[in-house]
Design a protein around this motif. Structure first.
Motif, PDB file in Angstrom:
ATOM      1  N   UNK A 206       0.821  -1.214   0.000  1.00  0.00           N
ATOM      2  CA  UNK A 206       0.000   0.000   0.000  1.00  0.00           C
ATOM      3  C   UNK A 206       0.851   1.258   0.000  1.00  0.00           C
ATOM      4  N   UNK A 207       0.442   2.246  -0.785  1.00  0.00           N
ATOM      5  CA  UNK A 207       1.229   3.473  -0.935  1.00  0.00           C
ATOM      6  C   UNK A 207       0.812   4.561   0.048  1.00  0.00           C
ATOM      7  N   UNK A 208      -0.369   4.443   0.641  1.00  0.00           N
ATOM      8  CA  UNK A 208      -0.859   5.473   1.555  1.00  0.00           C
ATOM      9  C   UNK A 208      -1.180   4.862   2.919  1.00  0.00           C
ATOM     10  N   UNK A 209      -1.122   5.694   3.950  1.00  0.00           N
ATOM     11  CA  UNK A 209      -1.346   5.209   5.308  1.00  0.00           C
ATOM     12  C   UNK A 209      -2.741   4.611   5.480  1.00  0.00           C
ATOM     13  N   UNK A 210      -3.767   5.304   4.983  1.00  0.00           N
ATOM     14  CA  UNK A 210      -5.129   4.798   5.170  1.00  0.00           C
ATOM     15  C   UNK A 210      -5.303   3.426   4.527  1.00  0.00           C
ATOM     16  N   UNK A 211      -4.705   3.258   3.350  1.00  0.00           N
ATOM     17  CA  UNK A 211      -4.786   1.961   2.681  1.00  0.00           C
ATOM     18  C   UNK A 211      -4.018   0.907   3.456  1.00  0.00           C
ATOM     19  N   UNK A 212      -2.874   1.290   4.004  1.00  0.00           N
ATOM     20  CA  UNK A 212      -2.086   0.360   4.813  1.00  0.00           C
ATOM     21  C   UNK A 212      -2.869  -0.090   6.046  1.00  0.00           C
ATOM     22  N   UNK A 213      -3.587   0.846   6.672  1.00  0.00           N
ATOM     23  CA  UNK A 213      -4.376   0.485   7.853  1.00  0.00           C
ATOM     24  C   UNK A 213      -5.460  -0.537   7.508  1.00  0.00           C
ATOM     25  N   UNK A 214      -6.144  -0.316   6.374  1.00  0.00           N
ATOM     26  CA  UNK A 214      -7.149  -1.304   5.934  1.00  0.00           C
ATOM     27  C   UNK A 214      -6.475  -2.639   5.638  1.00  0.00           C
ATOM     28  N   UNK A 215      -5.288  -2.558   5.065  1.00  0.00           N
ATOM     29  CA  UNK A 215      -4.530  -3.756   4.707  1.00  0.00           C
ATOM     30  C   UNK A 215      -4.154  -4.546   5.957  1.00  0.00           C
ATOM     31  N   UNK A 216      -3.786  -3.850   7.011  1.00  0.00           N
ATOM     32  CA  UNK A 216      -3.414  -4.495   8.270  1.00  0.00           C
ATOM     33  C   UNK A 216      -4.593  -5.285   8.837  1.00  0.00           C
ATOM     34  N   UNK A 217      -5.797  -4.724   8.736  1.00  0.00           N
ATOM     35  CA  UNK A 217      -6.991  -5.431   9.221  1.00  0.00           C
ATOM     36  C   UNK A 217      -7.104  -6.793   8.558  1.00  0.00           C
ATOM     37  N   UNK A 218      -6.857  -6.837   7.242  1.00  0.00           N
ATOM     38  CA  UNK A 218      -6.994  -8.093   6.513  1.00  0.00           C
ATOM     39  C   UNK A 218      -5.824  -9.040   6.785  1.00  0.00           C
TER      40      UNK A 218
END
Length: 256
Positions: A206-218
């Motif tokens: 993920x290139x952005x923090x918000x996307x990374x946070x969603x990615x961490x959930x998964x």
């Protein structure tokens, strides 16, 4: 293997032909949602989605307006999910959009055992999709959801074969409650698990923090809240595993 649906908001996301070229395989479906004035496409883009054949689908809004395509996406997501439940198929859905109004919808959809998330690009969507965890079988998911769906909405043949499974409503609802309980705090092993996963995804992070946070959930199996995921990202920043700026996330993951 679950079917992966990418629902792309073509008005606010502009994928390249190279992005679309990554979408190959029998289990990939691409849905393009476009506005009323998006009637022409570049030749390289057309060539990129030609190999997908009938696995690419176009949905055009007849009228423009705020959130017009968002409502189209929400409607089609619910429709195709119900079709897959009725057919006893496992599926995961990633909405590719830069709009931020999907969170409450997705939270509700996940409570109904719909595996859905959002990403800002097709590349990120593929990473997010791979991180989704399928604990239950297709039969368990279908049976639980059908417990609350009127029998008249199903195909007669399919209803007759599946009705005995969906009959005990109380156990199905009890099971659903277990899967939706999430912890809101970070556990000791969460950071290590996320770092290990990101090491293996060196080309599609993920290139952005918000996307990374969603990615961490998964990555953590959809067992944590967004608050717990934010805590994991904060720890990554504190440990200098990543550097977060307004524009992007820079990865400096430690070696094993």
């Amino acid at each position: 293997m679950p079917i992966t649906y990418l629902l792309v908001d073509f008005e606010n996301v502009k994928p390249t032909a190279a992005d679309v070229a990554q979408l190959r395989g029998e289990h990939v479906r691409l849905w393009i949602f476009r506005g009323p004035h998006q009637t022409k496409f570049d030749a390289d883009m057309v060539e990129a989605w030609q190999p997908l054949g009938n696995h690419v689908r176009f949905v055009q809004s007849k009228k423009s307006g705020k959130n017009a395509l968002d409502f189209h996406i929400a409607f089609c997501l619910g429709m195709v999910h119900q079709e897959n439940v009725a057919a006893n198929r496992l599926a995961r859905y990633v909405v590719v959009s830069k709009d931020g109004g999907f969170d409450s919808l997705f939270e509700y959809a996940r409570s109904e055992r719909c595996h859905v998330a959002k990403a800002a690009t097709i590349r990120e969507a593929l990473v997010v999709a791979e991180a989704m965890d399928f604990v239950q079988s297709a039969t368990e998911v279908a049976s639980s959801l059908r417990a609350d769906v009127p029998a008249t909405r199903h195909d007669p043949v399919e209803t007759s074969s599946e009705a005995p499974v969906a009959k005990p409503k109380a156990p199905a609802k009890k099971s659903a409650k277990k899967t939706t309980s999430k912890r809101g705090t970070m556990n000791a092993g969460d950071v290590a698990k996320v770092v290990d996963f990101l090491r293996k995804q060196s080309k599609n992070r993920p290139a952005k923090r918000t996307t990374l946070e969603h990615h961490v959930v998964h990555i953590l199996g959809n067992e944590v809240t967004e608050q717990a995921a934010q805590a994991v990202v904060d720890r990554l920043v504190k440990d200098k595993q990543i550097i977060v700026t307004a524009k992007k996330v820079e990865y400096r993951l430690s070696k094993k």
